[in-house]
Design a protein around this motif. Sequence first.
Motif, PDB file in Angstrom:
ATOM      1  N   PRO B 142       0.827  -1.208   0.000  1.00 27.72           N
ATOM      2  CA  PRO B 142       0.000   0.000   0.000  1.00 27.72           C
ATOM      3  C   PRO B 142       0.864   1.262   0.000  1.00 27.72           C
ATOM      4  N   THR B 143       0.322   2.320  -0.609  1.00 27.17           N
ATOM      5  CA  THR B 143       1.080   3.575  -0.714  1.00 27.17           C
ATOM      6  C   THR B 143       1.511   4.079   0.653  1.00 27.17           C
ATOM      7  N   ALA B 144       0.628   3.954   1.655  1.00 25.26           N
ATOM      8  CA  ALA B 144       0.964   4.462   2.989  1.00 25.26           C
ATOM      9  C   ALA B 144       2.163   3.717   3.571  1.00 25.26           C
ATOM     10  N   THR B 145       2.198   2.398   3.347  1.00 20.80           N
ATOM     11  CA  THR B 145       3.325   1.593   3.834  1.00 20.80           C
ATOM     12  C   THR B 145       4.619   2.043   3.171  1.00 20.80           C
ATOM     13  N   MET B 146       4.537   2.228   1.844  1.00 24.25           N
ATOM     14  CA  MET B 146       5.739   2.634   1.118  1.00 24.25           C
ATOM     15  C   MET B 146       6.174   4.022   1.547  1.00 24.25           C
ATOM     16  N   ALA B 147       5.208   4.926   1.747  1.00 29.60           N
ATOM     17  CA  ALA B 147       5.560   6.279   2.165  1.00 29.60           C
ATOM     18  C   ALA B 147       6.327   6.228   3.487  1.00 29.60           C
ATOM     19  N   LYS B 148       5.871   5.382   4.410  1.00 34.95           N
ATOM     20  CA  LYS B 148       6.547   5.262   5.704  1.00 34.95           C
ATOM     21  C   LYS B 148       7.968   4.740   5.531  1.00 34.95           C
ATOM     22  N   ARG B 149       8.109   3.734   4.666  1.00 35.31           N
ATOM     23  CA  ARG B 149       9.439   3.159   4.450  1.00 35.31           C
ATOM     24  C   ARG B 149      10.392   4.183   3.861  1.00 35.31           C
ATOM     25  N   ILE B 150       9.891   4.985   2.918  1.00 35.82           N
ATOM     26  CA  ILE B 150      10.752   5.983   2.284  1.00 35.82           C
ATOM     27  C   ILE B 150      11.137   7.064   3.300  1.00 35.82           C
ATOM     28  N   VAL B 151      10.172   7.462   4.119  1.00 37.37           N
ATOM     29  CA  VAL B 151      10.466   8.470   5.149  1.00 37.37           C
ATOM     30  C   VAL B 151      11.537   7.930   6.117  1.00 37.37           C
ATOM     31  N   ARG B 152      11.352   6.675   6.525  1.00 30.95           N
ATOM     32  CA  ARG B 152      12.303   6.061   7.465  1.00 30.95           C
ATOM     33  C   ARG B 152      13.711   6.015   6.862  1.00 30.95           C
ATOM     34  N   ALA B 153      13.795   5.615   5.611  1.00 33.87           N
ATOM     35  CA  ALA B 153      15.103   5.507   4.973  1.00 33.87           C
ATOM     36  C   ALA B 153      15.770   6.873   4.828  1.00 33.87           C
ATOM     37  N   LYS B 154      14.969   7.862   4.430  1.00 39.72           N
ATOM     38  CA  LYS B 154      15.545   9.204   4.264  1.00 39.72           C
ATOM     39  C   LYS B 154      15.992   9.770   5.613  1.00 39.72           C
ATOM     40  N   GLN B 155      15.229   9.439   6.641  1.00 40.40           N
ATOM     41  CA  GLN B 155      15.599   9.909   7.982  1.00 40.40           C
ATOM     42  C   GLN B 155      16.921   9.289   8.422  1.00 40.40           C
ATOM     43  N   LYS B 156      17.091   8.015   8.096  1.00 38.55           N
ATOM     44  CA  LYS B 156      18.356   7.390   8.490  1.00 38.55           C
ATOM     45  C   LYS B 156      19.528   8.027   7.734  1.00 38.55           C
ATOM     46  N   ILE B 157      19.317   8.291   6.455  1.00 41.42           N
ATOM     47  CA  ILE B 157      20.387   8.916   5.670  1.00 41.42           C
ATOM     48  C   ILE B 157      20.788  10.242   6.304  1.00 41.42           C
ATOM     49  N   ARG B 158      19.769  11.015   6.713  1.00 40.68           N
ATOM     50  CA  ARG B 158      20.067  12.341   7.274  1.00 40.68           C
ATOM     51  C   ARG B 158      20.660  12.230   8.682  1.00 40.68           C
ATOM     52  N   ASP B 159      19.996  11.459   9.541  1.00 44.05           N
ATOM     53  CA  ASP B 159      20.370  11.473  10.957  1.00 44.05           C
ATOM     54  C   ASP B 159      21.626  10.653  11.255  1.00 44.05           C
ATOM     55  N   ALA B 160      21.826   9.574  10.531  1.00 45.98           N
ATOM     56  CA  ALA B 160      23.066   8.811  10.745  1.00 45.98           C
ATOM     57  C   ALA B 160      24.172   9.347   9.844  1.00 45.98           C
ATOM     58  N   ARG B 161      23.824  10.315   9.047  1.00 45.18           N
ATOM     59  CA  ARG B 161      24.708  10.928   8.075  1.00 45.18           C
ATOM     60  C   ARG B 161      25.396   9.897   7.173  1.00 45.18           C
ATOM     61  N   ILE B 162      24.566   9.203   6.419  1.00 43.75           N
ATOM     62  CA  ILE B 162      25.093   8.354   5.345  1.00 43.75           C
ATOM     63  C   ILE B 162      25.535   9.301   4.236  1.00 43.75           C
ATOM     64  N   PRO B 163      26.797   9.241   3.856  1.00 43.58           N
ATOM     65  CA  PRO B 163      27.291  10.267   2.926  1.00 43.58           C
ATOM     66  C   PRO B 163      26.828  10.060   1.486  1.00 43.58           C
ATOM     67  N   PHE B 164      26.829  11.151   0.735  1.00 40.99           N
ATOM     68  CA  PHE B 164      26.596  11.090  -0.700  1.00 40.99           C
ATOM     69  C   PHE B 164      27.970  11.101  -1.351  1.00 40.99           C
ATOM     70  N   ARG B 165      28.509   9.936  -1.562  1.00 35.17           N
ATOM     71  CA  ARG B 165      29.851   9.884  -2.140  1.00 35.17           C
ATOM     72  C   ARG B 165      30.025   8.598  -2.926  1.00 35.17           C
ATOM     73  N   VAL B 166      30.936   8.663  -3.882  1.00 30.41           N
ATOM     74  CA  VAL B 166      31.299   7.457  -4.610  1.00 30.41           C
ATOM     75  C   VAL B 166      32.409   6.779  -3.820  1.00 30.41           C
ATOM     76  N   PRO B 167      32.255   5.503  -3.504  1.00 33.69           N
ATOM     77  CA  PRO B 167      33.312   4.831  -2.747  1.00 33.69           C
ATOM     78  C   PRO B 167      34.643   4.904  -3.492  1.00 33.69           C
ATOM     79  N   ASP B 168      35.721   4.899  -2.731  1.00 38.09           N
ATOM     80  CA  ASP B 168      37.046   4.886  -3.342  1.00 38.09           C
ATOM     81  C   ASP B 168      37.216   3.597  -4.139  1.00 38.09           C
ATOM     82  N   PRO B 169      38.143   3.644  -5.114  1.00 33.02           N
ATOM     83  CA  PRO B 169      38.329   2.442  -5.947  1.00 33.02           C
ATOM     84  C   PRO B 169      38.528   1.157  -5.123  1.00 33.02           C
ATOM     85  N   HIS B 170      39.242   1.249  -3.999  1.00 32.74           N
ATOM     86  CA  HIS B 170      39.473   0.015  -3.239  1.00 32.74           C
ATOM     87  C   HIS B 170      38.211  -0.468  -2.516  1.00 32.74           C
TER      88      HIS B 170
END
Lengths: 114, 406
Positions: B142-170
């Motif tokens: 259901p859309t509501a379930t998906m909306a919650k999941r997307i909100v949760r994921a975005k919150q983790k990215i922001r609050d745990a500070r998952i970076p926006f970066r390309v991993p180094d070659p290694h």
Amino acid sequence: MKYMLLINAGELDTENAPVGCEPEDWMRFDKEITDSGVVVASESLADLVTATRVQVANDGKRTVTDGPFAETREVLGGFYVIDVPDLDVALDWAAKCPGSRAGGSVLVRPVAEF
Amino acid sequence: MDQVEAVFREERGRLLAALARRFGDLDLAEEVTSEAIEAALVRWPVDGVPPNPGGWLMTTARRKAVDRLRRDQVYAAKLAVLQVDMDRAAPQATGGELPDERLQLFFTCAHPALAAEDRGALTLRCLAGLTTPEVARAFLVPTATMAKRIVRAKQKIRDARIPFRVPDPHELPERLPGVLQVVYSVFTEGYAASSGPYLQRLDLAEEAIRLARILHRLLPAEREVTGLLALMLLVHARRDARTGPDGSLVLLEDQDRDRWDHELIAEGRGLVVTALTGGAGPYAVQAAIAALHDEAADFAKTDWAQIVELYDVLLELDPSPVVALNRAAAIAMRDGAEAGLALLDELADEPRLRDYHPFALARADLLHRLGRLPEATAAYESALRLAGSEPERAHARDRLASMEQT
């Protein structure tokens, strides 16, 4: 950003010596992370048999019990609080920590900012 | 207007990626990306398209973000990186094009610190430009379930500070498979829907291919990216022949090969060669297997010996029970049903195969070919019980019915 690395000891296997978490591995890791300047605080905890648990009920009555608690699979053995730019850097330190080896794990938790 | 929106769909991903990286927050980036595009839809038809459309969108979105953060200091304080970023010079748009920072966004959306089920959803939402209801439909929730999941994921990215970066070659060997897995899982749901009235969901398969094409442009030298794109093209090429006029399932052996998409096959074959050169990964090997099927004039002329050899290689690279199942099916074609069945029976205790529809179906077909009819009936009954989509169920029912007649 500050992260706490909670180090959970693995289940001790006396037959097979743990790989990569000998005392010298810990000393090397501690020196490396300290020298890098990211450590805000760190402690290792005394054996779990020394732990004591306190609970206060709604009526104010205090209950003191002897730890450790049965069936605890993950035992907190120590922690580091580090200040690093982002989660990836924190995860790299967690992976370097000897506590993440030999069946142990390191839980990485951001410290809340108010 | 639809045409304009189609143009924006591609631009949206780029804009979103650039802003997410700049502000470290997907919510804010999404909000101001939408606002900038809305503004363009109003202004451009009146004022004309600006000489540097990408730059115009970026400037507009950035201004809106800064306004928003001035208004909401609490929010601004949360994004601690911001002070630095607000002062930093705006990224230079060259030749009307935005700098392409979508690769960073791919790695963030597929970050291993996010729940596996959320990675695909975020990727479809941020990089394929699907709306939340569309993403919900893609994952059959259901859309509501998906909306919650997307909100949760975005919150983790922001609050745990998952970076926006390309991993180094290694780090790439560790991180790239996660990104490819997200794209491939979107494709496999499109190839064989896990439930519902249709065997295939072509829109999802095509989104996955679109994502893989973007990745391939961004990482042209990564052989597994090339391999994944090749695999998907070579499999997707058979889409029209995989279902009958009534939507029923048509097996590979019964497909009208003239209805295969020969343009996609040619493109896929070209990519396979590149992907296999200099050490092949699992996607490249699977693509090579798909290419051998696509190249055979008919089912009987398929080069089963070479397919078995490729499965041997694949099993070394990816020793999974599903690969072992596919290898057993290929051996049944090369060496006969008995040999294939013996291998399948060795796999019977694998937990991952116990409730796996293709396993039950493959076993039923081999038992049928060997004339072991009561066992075949039982296996077809399992296949019927485990089938996902309605055409898969109908196929198993047909098989059962044909058994009763013999």
